[in-house]
Design an enzyme around this catalytic site. Structure first.
Site, PDB file in Angstrom:
ATOM      1  N   LYS A  67       0.770  -1.105  -0.014  1.00 15.51           N
ATOM      2  CA  LYS A  67       0.011   0.053  -0.126  1.00 15.51           C
ATOM      3  C   LYS A  67       0.961   1.185   0.037  1.00 15.51           C
ATOM      4  O   LYS A  67       1.725   1.244   0.994  1.00 15.51           O
ATOM      5  CB  LYS A  67      -1.003  -0.046   1.343  1.00 15.51           C
ATOM      6  CG  LYS A  67      -2.293   0.550   1.145  1.00 15.51           C
ATOM      7  CD  LYS A  67      -3.173   0.255   2.286  1.00 15.51           C
ATOM      8  CE  LYS A  67      -4.535   0.679   2.410  1.00 15.51           C
ATOM      9  NZ  LYS A  67      -4.985   0.709   3.847  1.00 15.51           N
TER      10      LYS A  67
HETATM   11  O1  G3P Z   1      -8.141   1.472   5.624  1.00 13.11           O
HETATM   12  C1  G3P Z   1      -8.232   2.437   4.954  1.00 13.11           C
HETATM   13  C2  G3P Z   1      -9.523   3.145   5.365  1.00 13.11           C
HETATM   14  O2  G3P Z   1     -10.302   2.148   5.249  1.00 13.11           O
HETATM   15  C3  G3P Z   1      -9.657   3.758   6.734  1.00 13.11           C
HETATM   16  O3  G3P Z   1     -10.903   4.011   7.285  1.00 13.11           O
HETATM   17  O4  G3P Z   1     -12.468   4.633   9.233  1.00 13.11           O
HETATM   18  O5  G3P Z   1     -10.035   5.447   9.247  1.00 13.11           O
HETATM   19  O6  G3P Z   1     -11.804   6.441   7.658  1.00 13.11           O
HETATM   20  P1  G3P Z   1     -11.046   5.137   8.389  1.00 13.11           P
END
Ligand code: G3P
Length: 217
Positions: free
Chosen positions: A83
């Site tokens: 990533k």
């Molecule tokens: O892993 C990336 C993404 O899904 C993060 O989500 O909830 O931290 O905005 P969030």
């Protein structure tokens, strides 16, 4: 549509993998912190448990250091997707890594133009963050629709991986738009199975079945 779970919690991953409905896993530095585990150890354990792509994120921001970290990550297992952030250095690393046969997930995408750049850099997955857009008063799903149109216009092979999902409606909308993959927290995936009428219906069938006095087999 593929289902990835967005967590580094081995217990949750194991339980969802047993359902047979889990196609992959995504992690990020915040999720690794939440797990309390050693990054390389936990990613290796996840990659051994789930045959599908397992995203592991570099933390460097300059190209050379990203490539050094990516080299360590991709050696962990064949199903690692490295990533990288959606920056100039990140996309340079994306181009080099995919050219070498490594899966790359480009993360922290917030516009359709950024997604266009990632596709041109040969990304395997683009991760637009819908929830974080909603959080600041925009409609995150609009970006998913725009990316779908753009990728279809040019037959880009990059898969749209909808990230930062907050609730089941994000998943419903992703499926209607034709996103390739969603990644959601374990709790949101579990919510998909639930409906009060399903529970009430089961109770009713069980009660009526008991009155028949029969058993199957
Ligand atoms: O892993 C990336 C993404 O899904 C993060 O989500 O909830 O931290 O905005 P969030």
């Amino acid at each position: 549509m593929k289902f990835f779970v967005d967590t580094a919690d081995i217990g949750d991953i194991r339980e969802l993998a047993e359902s047979g409905l889990l196609d992959g896993v995504t992690t990020n530095p915040s999720l690794i912190h939440k797990s309390g585990r050693n990054f390389l150890e936990v990613v290796k354990e996840i990659a051994d448990l789930v045959p599908g792509p397992v995203s592991a994120e570099v933390v460097a921001t300059d190209h050379d250091e990203m490539m050094r970290e990516a080299e360590i990550l991709r050696k962990l297992a064949d199903n690692i997707a490295v990533k990288v952030p959606l920056t100039l250095d990140g996309l340079k690393a994306c181009r080099a890594l995919t050219g070498d046969g490594t899966m790359v997930n480009v993360t922290l995408c917030f516009t359709a133009n950024q997604a266009l750049l990632a596709a041109k850099a040969g990304a395997s997955f683009i991760s637009p963050f819908v929830g974080r857009h909603d959080d600041i008063g925009f409609d995150g799903m609009e970006i998913i629709s725009d990316i779908r149109i753009i990728y279809d216009n040019y037959d880009f092979a990059t898969e749209i991986l909808v990230a930062s999902i907050r609730h089941p409606v994000h998943i419903l909308q992703s499926a209607k738009i034709g996103a390739d993959v969603i990644t959601a927290p374990p709790a949101v995936i579990r919510q998909l199975f639930k409906h009060p009428l399903t529970d009430r219906g089961l109770e009713g069938f069980a009660a009526d079945w008991a009155k028949t006095g029969q058993s199957i087999g």
